[in-house]
Design a protein around this motif. Structure first.
Motif, mmCIF file in Angstrom:
data_model
loop_
_atom_site.group_PDB
_atom_site.id
_atom_site.type_symbol
_atom_site.label_atom_id
_atom_site.label_comp_id
_atom_site.label_asym_id
_atom_site.label_seq_id
_atom_site.Cartn_x
_atom_site.Cartn_y
_atom_site.Cartn_z
ATOM 1 N N GLU A 170 -0.362 -2.860 8.229
ATOM 2 C CA GLU A 170 -0.875 -3.182 6.802
ATOM 3 C C GLU A 170 -2.247 -1.659 5.578
ATOM 4 O O GLU A 170 -1.480 -1.384 4.852
ATOM 5 C CB GLU A 170 -1.834 -4.519 5.991
ATOM 6 N N GLU A 171 -3.271 -1.559 6.893
ATOM 7 C CA GLU A 171 -4.237 -0.994 6.640
ATOM 8 C C GLU A 171 -3.607 0.033 7.118
ATOM 9 O O GLU A 171 -3.837 1.164 5.687
ATOM 10 C CB GLU A 171 -5.418 -1.283 7.625
ATOM 11 N N ARG A 172 -3.203 0.595 7.558
ATOM 12 C CA ARG A 172 -2.467 2.278 7.814
ATOM 13 C C ARG A 172 -1.300 2.146 6.662
ATOM 14 O O ARG A 172 -1.831 3.774 5.936
ATOM 15 C CB ARG A 172 -2.092 1.991 9.088
ATOM 16 N N VAL A 173 -0.553 1.948 6.138
ATOM 17 C CA VAL A 173 -0.181 1.516 4.901
ATOM 18 C C VAL A 173 -0.653 1.803 3.218
ATOM 19 O O VAL A 173 -0.824 3.132 3.768
ATOM 20 C CB VAL A 173 0.629 0.471 4.719
ATOM 21 N N HIS A 174 -2.212 1.329 3.641
ATOM 22 C CA HIS A 174 -3.085 1.904 2.465
ATOM 23 C C HIS A 174 -3.430 2.622 2.696
ATOM 24 O O HIS A 174 -3.595 3.550 1.606
ATOM 25 C CB HIS A 174 -3.929 0.602 1.791
ATOM 26 N N ALA A 175 -3.966 3.241 4.117
ATOM 27 C CA ALA A 175 -4.820 4.634 4.238
ATOM 28 C C ALA A 175 -4.144 6.253 3.905
ATOM 29 O O ALA A 175 -4.959 6.758 3.182
ATOM 30 C CB ALA A 175 -5.219 4.707 6.124
ATOM 31 N N ALA A 176 -3.160 5.544 4.442
ATOM 32 C CA ALA A 176 -1.801 6.945 3.695
ATOM 33 C C ALA A 176 -1.571 7.050 2.538
ATOM 34 O O ALA A 176 -1.278 7.666 1.870
ATOM 35 C CB ALA A 176 -0.435 6.498 4.498
ATOM 36 N N SER A 177 -2.016 5.656 2.028
ATOM 37 C CA SER A 177 -1.172 5.490 0.568
ATOM 38 C C SER A 177 -3.320 6.065 -0.334
ATOM 39 O O SER A 177 -2.246 7.069 -1.478
ATOM 40 C CB SER A 177 -1.047 4.408 0.065
ATOM 41 N N GLU A 178 -3.628 5.415 -0.032
ATOM 42 C CA GLU A 178 -5.039 6.251 -0.690
ATOM 43 C C GLU A 178 -4.881 7.817 -0.254
ATOM 44 O O GLU A 178 -5.531 8.537 -1.143
ATOM 45 C CB GLU A 178 -6.448 5.741 0.481
ATOM 46 N N ARG A 179 -4.893 8.530 1.018
ATOM 47 C CA ARG A 179 -4.470 10.047 1.129
ATOM 48 C C ARG A 179 -4.069 10.140 0.249
ATOM 49 O O ARG A 179 -4.559 11.681 -0.456
ATOM 50 C CB ARG A 179 -4.535 10.515 2.802
ATOM 51 N N HIS A 180 -3.084 9.859 -0.228
ATOM 52 C CA HIS A 180 -1.879 10.864 -1.407
ATOM 53 C C HIS A 180 -2.293 10.514 -2.231
ATOM 54 O O HIS A 180 -2.763 11.576 -2.883
ATOM 55 C CB HIS A 180 -0.642 9.880 -1.145
ATOM 56 N N HIS A 181 -3.203 9.231 -2.889
ATOM 57 C CA HIS A 181 -3.753 9.345 -3.987
ATOM 58 C C HIS A 181 -5.018 10.460 -4.495
ATOM 59 O O HIS A 181 -5.429 11.081 -5.511
ATOM 60 C CB HIS A 181 -3.771 7.453 -4.421
ATOM 61 N N ALA A 182 -5.714 10.629 -3.160
ATOM 62 C CA ALA A 182 -6.923 11.440 -3.123
ATOM 63 C C ALA A 182 -6.040 12.558 -3.902
ATOM 64 O O ALA A 182 -7.354 13.505 -4.719
ATOM 65 C CB ALA A 182 -7.340 11.084 -2.057
ATOM 66 N N GLU A 183 -5.111 13.365 -3.097
ATOM 67 C CA GLU A 183 -4.678 14.402 -3.746
ATOM 68 C C GLU A 183 -4.471 14.761 -5.186
ATOM 69 O O GLU A 183 -4.381 14.875 -5.518
ATOM 70 C CB GLU A 183 -3.810 14.714 -2.463
ATOM 71 N N HIS A 184 -3.199 13.147 -4.958
ATOM 72 C CA HIS A 184 -2.288 13.296 -6.446
ATOM 73 C C HIS A 184 -3.153 12.439 -7.699
ATOM 74 O O HIS A 184 -2.808 12.582 -8.978
ATOM 75 C CB HIS A 184 -1.419 12.699 -6.410
ATOM 76 N N VAL A 185 -4.081 11.996 -7.727
ATOM 77 C CA VAL A 185 -4.544 10.715 -8.390
ATOM 78 C C VAL A 185 -6.101 10.312 -8.199
ATOM 79 O O VAL A 185 -6.647 9.856 -7.948
ATOM 80 C CB VAL A 185 -3.839 9.436 -8.688
ATOM 81 N N PRO A 186 -6.548 12.359 -8.549
ATOM 82 C CA PRO A 186 -8.268 11.746 -8.082
ATOM 83 C C PRO A 186 -9.361 11.288 -8.666
ATOM 84 O O PRO A 186 -10.259 11.010 -8.200
ATOM 85 C CB PRO A 186 -8.837 13.847 -8.434
ATOM 86 N N HIS A 187 -9.342 11.016 -10.198
ATOM 87 C CA HIS A 187 -9.458 10.185 -10.626
ATOM 88 C C HIS A 187 -9.539 8.283 -10.175
ATOM 89 O O HIS A 187 -10.325 7.392 -10.530
ATOM 90 C CB HIS A 187 -9.834 9.683 -11.815
#
Ligand code: SAM
Length: 280
Positions: A170-187
């Motif tokens: 679950e942590e790795r799923v979240h980490a990958a999701s965080e990387r995606h969001h850092a790029e696409h939802v920067p705020h």
């Protein structure tokens, strides 16, 4: 709160967001109510605006807590607003809710000098949030309050000891999701306190709420975990090792023996942050 997870009688839920918002509202209802109770309002507000209202998690909680209030529920999604309107009808509060479909990144119509503006999990979606904060400041009545609620990402659910034989899945799923969001939802994850001050507000309160809800507390927890992980899968599938994706798909296979819906050991774990800011 009655659940509407399968959307019976509702507008189509094209990307599954409405279902997650409804489940989120149901599972976190007590936390939302406690945030509203905590708000340092000077008098019971009568005119409230719910910015980026989604399917109405905040709108209905605000209406329940402030019995004299009317809420203008604002969102860019016609589907979410339609769903919200249907719920308002079902709950007998349609005369206290006005829905308004606008893109908050474009010019704003007159929002009617609210005493309270509520924005939950919405500000980070704005193209220029600093401008949005200034617009809220301008729209509010003098002495009015702006409540900003943000999530520390989507909740965790699974026990830490790797049910699928994949420690840390679950942590790795979240980490990958965080990387995606850092790029696409920067705020997402911004510190809104200094931004609110820069927009002219006086901070009237700030708190972090730790959410920990045992599965036994709500029968919506399993469906909430399923919907959230299904949605995250769409974002992270390419970034996950093949074994993780296989394990995730077993959890998401609702007919399979490893389905997350068959588990009884889920715990909703997340944090919510709240800022209350006043216009002088
Ligand atoms: C994560 S949801 C939160 C919904 C709701 N506030 C809640 O707490 O359940 C974000 C909402 O903001 C809306 N939204 C995103 N960008 C928007 C924009 N530019 N103008 C208006 N609404 C927007 C989305 O349609 C969605 O309903």
């Amino acid at each position: 709160m009655p659940h509407t997870a399968h959307g019976h009688g509702h507008a189509p839920d094209v990307d599954g967001q409405a279902e997650i918002l409804d489940l989120d509202a149901e599972v976190l209802a007590e936390h939302t109510a406690s945030i509203i109770e905590w708000l340092p309002v000077q008098a019971s507000p009568r005119r409230i605006v719910d910015l980026g209202c989604g399917t109405g998690a905040g709108t209905f909680a605000l209406l329940a807590h402030f019995p004299d209030a009317h809420v203008t529920a604002v969102d860019s999604s016609a589907e979410h607003l339609h769903r919200l309107h249907e719920k308002a009808d079902q709950r007998g509060v349609a005369d206290r809710v006005r829905t308004l479909q606008i893109d908050l990144d474009a010019a704003w119509p007159d929002l009617g000098t609210p005493d309270l503006v509520w924005a939950s999990a919405a500000l980070h979606h704005m193209a220029d949030p600093d401008r949005t904060l200034r617009q809220v400041h301008e729209a509010l009545a003098p002495g009015g309050l702006f409540a900003v609620v943000e999530l520390a990402g989507f909740p965790r659910f699974l026990p830490e000891d790797a049910p699928e034989g994949r420690p840390g899945l679950e942590e790795r799923v979240h980490a990958a999701s965080e990387r995606h969001h850092a790029e696409h939802v920067p705020h997402r994850g911004a510190d809104w306190g200094p931004k609110l001050t820069a927009a002219g507000f006086t901070l009237a309160g700030e708190r972090t709420i730790t959410v920990r809800i045992e599965q036994s507390r709500s029968d919506a927890v399993g469906r909430y975990a399923l919907s959230g992980l299904q949605r995250m899968r769409g974002t992270v599938a390419d970034a996950l090792p093949a074994e993780d994706l296989t394990a995730l798909d077993r959890l998401l296979d609702t007919d399979g023996p490893r389905s997350i819906l068959r588990r009884d050991d889920l715990v909703v774990r997340t944090e919510r942050q709240v800022w209350a800011a006043r216009r002088a």
